[in-house]
Scaffold this motif. Structure first.
Motif, PDB file in Angstrom:
ATOM      1  N   SER A   4       0.705  -1.225  -0.120  1.00  0.00           N
ATOM      2  CA  SER A   4      -0.114   0.133   0.023  1.00  0.00           C
ATOM      3  C   SER A   4       0.840   1.384  -0.117  1.00  0.00           C
ATOM      4  O   SER A   4       1.863   1.303   0.648  1.00  0.00           O
ATOM      5  CB  SER A   4      -0.837   0.056   1.249  1.00  0.00           C
ATOM      6  N   VAL A   5       0.551   2.307  -0.795  1.00  0.00           N
ATOM      7  CA  VAL A   5       1.173   3.580  -0.841  1.00  0.00           C
ATOM      8  C   VAL A   5       0.120   4.477  -0.111  1.00  0.00           C
ATOM      9  O   VAL A   5      -1.066   4.432  -0.222  1.00  0.00           O
ATOM     10  CB  VAL A   5       1.577   4.281  -1.952  1.00  0.00           C
ATOM     11  N   HIS A   6       0.606   5.263   0.985  1.00  0.00           N
ATOM     12  CA  HIS A   6      -0.256   6.076   1.680  1.00  0.00           C
ATOM     13  C   HIS A   6       0.608   7.304   2.104  1.00  0.00           C
ATOM     14  O   HIS A   6       1.773   7.655   1.834  1.00  0.00           O
ATOM     15  CB  HIS A   6      -0.875   5.494   3.072  1.00  0.00           C
ATOM     16  N   LEU A   7      -0.266   8.395   2.383  1.00  0.00           N
ATOM     17  CA  LEU A   7       0.105   9.632   2.809  1.00  0.00           C
ATOM     18  C   LEU A   7       0.634   9.472   4.322  1.00  0.00           C
ATOM     19  O   LEU A   7      -0.079   8.597   5.083  1.00  0.00           O
ATOM     20  CB  LEU A   7      -0.797  10.763   2.873  1.00  0.00           C
ATOM     21  N   VAL A   8       1.680  10.160   4.748  1.00  0.00           N
ATOM     22  CA  VAL A   8       2.299  10.037   6.037  1.00  0.00           C
ATOM     23  C   VAL A   8       1.563  10.763   6.980  1.00  0.00           C
ATOM     24  O   VAL A   8       1.120  12.215   6.856  1.00  0.00           O
ATOM     25  CB  VAL A   8       3.624  10.078   6.064  1.00  0.00           C
ATOM     26  N   THR A   9       0.998  10.274   8.111  1.00  0.00           N
ATOM     27  CA  THR A   9       0.241  11.272   9.408  1.00  0.00           C
ATOM     28  C   THR A   9       1.106  10.812  10.468  1.00  0.00           C
ATOM     29  O   THR A   9       1.945   9.926  10.534  1.00  0.00           O
ATOM     30  CB  THR A   9      -1.178  10.772   9.470  1.00  0.00           C
ATOM     31  N   ALA A  10       0.700  11.428  11.587  1.00  0.00           N
ATOM     32  CA  ALA A  10       1.413  11.074  12.763  1.00  0.00           C
ATOM     33  C   ALA A  10       1.114   9.977  13.472  1.00  0.00           C
ATOM     34  O   ALA A  10       1.964   9.272  14.192  1.00  0.00           O
ATOM     35  CB  ALA A  10       0.950  12.216  13.793  1.00  0.00           C
ATOM     36  N   THR A  11       0.103   9.087  12.879  1.00  0.00           N
ATOM     37  CA  THR A  11      -0.173   7.984  13.288  1.00  0.00           C
ATOM     38  C   THR A  11       0.328   6.827  12.348  1.00  0.00           C
ATOM     39  O   THR A  11       0.067   6.968  11.019  1.00  0.00           O
ATOM     40  CB  THR A  11      -1.942   7.553  13.537  1.00  0.00           C
ATOM     41  N   LEU A  12       1.331   6.061  13.043  1.00  0.00           N
ATOM     42  CA  LEU A  12       1.881   4.922  12.116  1.00  0.00           C
ATOM     43  C   LEU A  12       0.946   4.131  10.985  1.00  0.00           C
ATOM     44  O   LEU A  12       0.273   3.589  11.572  1.00  0.00           O
ATOM     45  CB  LEU A  12       2.730   4.097  12.884  1.00  0.00           C
ATOM     46  N   ASP A  13       1.341   4.402   9.682  1.00  0.00           N
ATOM     47  CA  ASP A  13       0.736   3.549   8.871  1.00  0.00           C
ATOM     48  C   ASP A  13      -0.613   3.496   8.629  1.00  0.00           C
ATOM     49  O   ASP A  13      -1.577   2.870   8.328  1.00  0.00           O
ATOM     50  CB  ASP A  13       0.961   2.006   9.206  1.00  0.00           C
ATOM     51  N   GLU A  14      -1.403   4.786   8.858  1.00  0.00           N
ATOM     52  CA  GLU A  14      -2.614   5.058   8.655  1.00  0.00           C
ATOM     53  C   GLU A  14      -2.970   6.232   8.099  1.00  0.00           C
ATOM     54  O   GLU A  14      -4.410   6.472   8.269  1.00  0.00           O
ATOM     55  CB  GLU A  14      -3.333   5.292  10.423  1.00  0.00           C
ATOM     56  N   GLY A  15      -2.245   6.878   7.646  1.00  0.00           N
ATOM     57  CA  GLY A  15      -2.562   7.908   6.460  1.00  0.00           C
ATOM     58  C   GLY A  15      -3.357   7.408   5.241  1.00  0.00           C
ATOM     59  O   GLY A  15      -3.649   6.530   5.033  1.00  0.00           O
ATOM     60  N   PRO A  16      -4.137   8.567   4.674  1.00  0.00           N
ATOM     61  CA  PRO A  16      -5.136   8.349   3.444  1.00  0.00           C
ATOM     62  C   PRO A  16      -4.347   7.345   2.461  1.00  0.00           C
ATOM     63  O   PRO A  16      -3.234   7.734   2.048  1.00  0.00           O
ATOM     64  CB  PRO A  16      -5.190   9.533   2.964  1.00  0.00           C
ATOM     65  N   LEU A  17      -4.907   6.370   2.033  1.00  0.00           N
ATOM     66  CA  LEU A  17      -4.128   5.593   0.997  1.00  0.00           C
ATOM     67  C   LEU A  17      -4.456   6.103  -0.526  1.00  0.00           C
ATOM     68  O   LEU A  17      -5.425   6.774  -0.740  1.00  0.00           O
ATOM     69  CB  LEU A  17      -5.065   4.160   0.874  1.00  0.00           C
ATOM     70  N   LEU A  18      -3.434   5.802  -1.361  1.00  0.00           N
ATOM     71  CA  LEU A  18      -3.213   6.445  -2.719  1.00  0.00           C
ATOM     72  C   LEU A  18      -3.165   5.236  -3.491  1.00  0.00           C
ATOM     73  O   LEU A  18      -3.601   5.397  -4.698  1.00  0.00           O
ATOM     74  CB  LEU A  18      -1.887   7.110  -2.700  1.00  0.00           C
ATOM     75  N   GLY A  19      -2.965   4.037  -3.195  1.00  0.00           N
ATOM     76  CA  GLY A  19      -2.975   2.928  -4.019  1.00  0.00           C
ATOM     77  C   GLY A  19      -2.575   1.670  -3.214  1.00  0.00           C
ATOM     78  O   GLY A  19      -1.864   1.667  -2.398  1.00  0.00           O
ATOM     79  N   GLN A  20      -3.095   0.641  -3.739  1.00  0.00           N
ATOM     80  CA  GLN A  20      -2.547  -0.877  -3.200  1.00  0.00           C
ATOM     81  C   GLN A  20      -2.350  -1.814  -4.211  1.00  0.00           C
ATOM     82  O   GLN A  20      -3.092  -1.640  -5.628  1.00  0.00           O
ATOM     83  CB  GLN A  20      -3.699  -1.340  -2.448  1.00  0.00           C
TER      84      GLN A  20
END
Length: 300
Positions: free
Chosen positions: A121-137
């Protein structure tokens, strides 16, 4: 990192790599980057406070004029301050089909759970580990007898395909007429009694059963530009805006001197400013029964 770098050199790729940075001066990727003529920055984090190390990374990135950060095997947890500085501009790839299996040992966990597929999965990075909005899988089948290592090897192939595509799409969106129109739509439709219609091939926004306050022009009459059209005070303001920034502002064809066109496709749109333009334009045409309520609210 190598996949992102070589993809950047394909014709039509919308991004380039301006810096490869690492907290491990011995990282093999640094040698590869140097061999390919890409600037590098390395700073060991041992003995440094996390915030101090991240501040040095941030300085190196801004000095290189980076617009985005693509994490690629960067195994150090970033400080909240660093993440905030790059909010919406930092991507990461994770070896699972999020939200399943954040964190480590993703392949083993998928196998033990009896999943039919692993993936990445590719996602945006947020303060919570591995929980940012998904951009693709991209899903990868788990075969009988797979181990964590054999599955990881196939997922790596998928990662090398997915990450460059997602990064390219995300970078290019700032010039995509559909994405730009969607950003305007979200803001315009949040205004009281706003409605969207289609006029002369352009999305336009007005007050229900009333006047229009905004239009989105996308390559209108083949001009090759995506622009927001909003109302202004008159020809003097129009001339002043165009004189100050002729690349961003222009007089829209077939509109009067009380309208201005603002380019949205230059890659640096200030969406807070777009909010202000839309609200100002809306106020210029909205009936008093609507503006009076907002005027009272503004007093508080």
């Amino acid at each position: 990192m190598a996949a992102l770098l070589y993809a950047s050199r394909l014709a039509g790729c919308p991004y380039e790599i301006v810096l490869v940075a690492s907290n491990n001066p011995a990282a093999p990727g640094l040698d590869l980057a140097r061999a390919e003529g890409v600037p590098t920055f390395a700073l060991a984090h041992k003995g440094m406070a996390r915030e101090e190390h991240d501040a040095a990374m941030h300085h190196a990135l801004t000095a290189a004029r980076a617009d985005y950060v693509a994490l690629a095997g960067y195994m150090r947890v970033l400080s909240d301050g660093f993440v905030a500085q790059w909010a919406g501009r930092m991507l990461n790839i994770h070896p699972s089909l999020l939200p399943r299996y954040p964190g480590l040992h993703t392949h083993q966990r998928a196998i033990e759970a009896g999943d039919s597929h692993g993936g990445c999965s590719v996602h945006l990075v947020t303060a919570t580990l591995d929980e940012g909005p998904l951009l693709g899988q991209l899903a990868v089948a788990i075969r009988p007898g797979d181990t964590a290592d054999t599955l990881a090897a196939r997922v790596l192939f998928a990662e090398h395909q997915l990450y460059p595509r997602c990064l390219a799409d995300y970078v290019a969106r700032v010039r995509d007429p559909r994405w730009l129109t969607a950003q305007v739509r979200e803001r315009a439709m949040a205004l009281p009694e706003a409605e969207e219609t289609l006029s002369h091939g352009m999305a336009c926004f007005g007050v229900v059963k009333g006047k229009k306050f905004a239009w989105v022009s996308a390559d209108h009459h083949g001009d090759g530009r995506v622009a927001l059209l909003v109302k202004i005070s008159g020809t003097d303001e129009q001339a002043d805006l165009i004189e100050r920034d002729p690349e961003r502002y222009f007089r829209p064809a077939y509109f009067g001197g009380d309208w201005i066109a603002i380019r949205l496709d230059l890659g640096d749109t200030d969406w807070d400013a777009v909010d202000d333009w839309l609200q100002r334009s809306w106020r210029a045409i909205a009936p008093k029964r609507l503006t009076a309520l907002l005027d009272v609210a503004d007093m508080f």
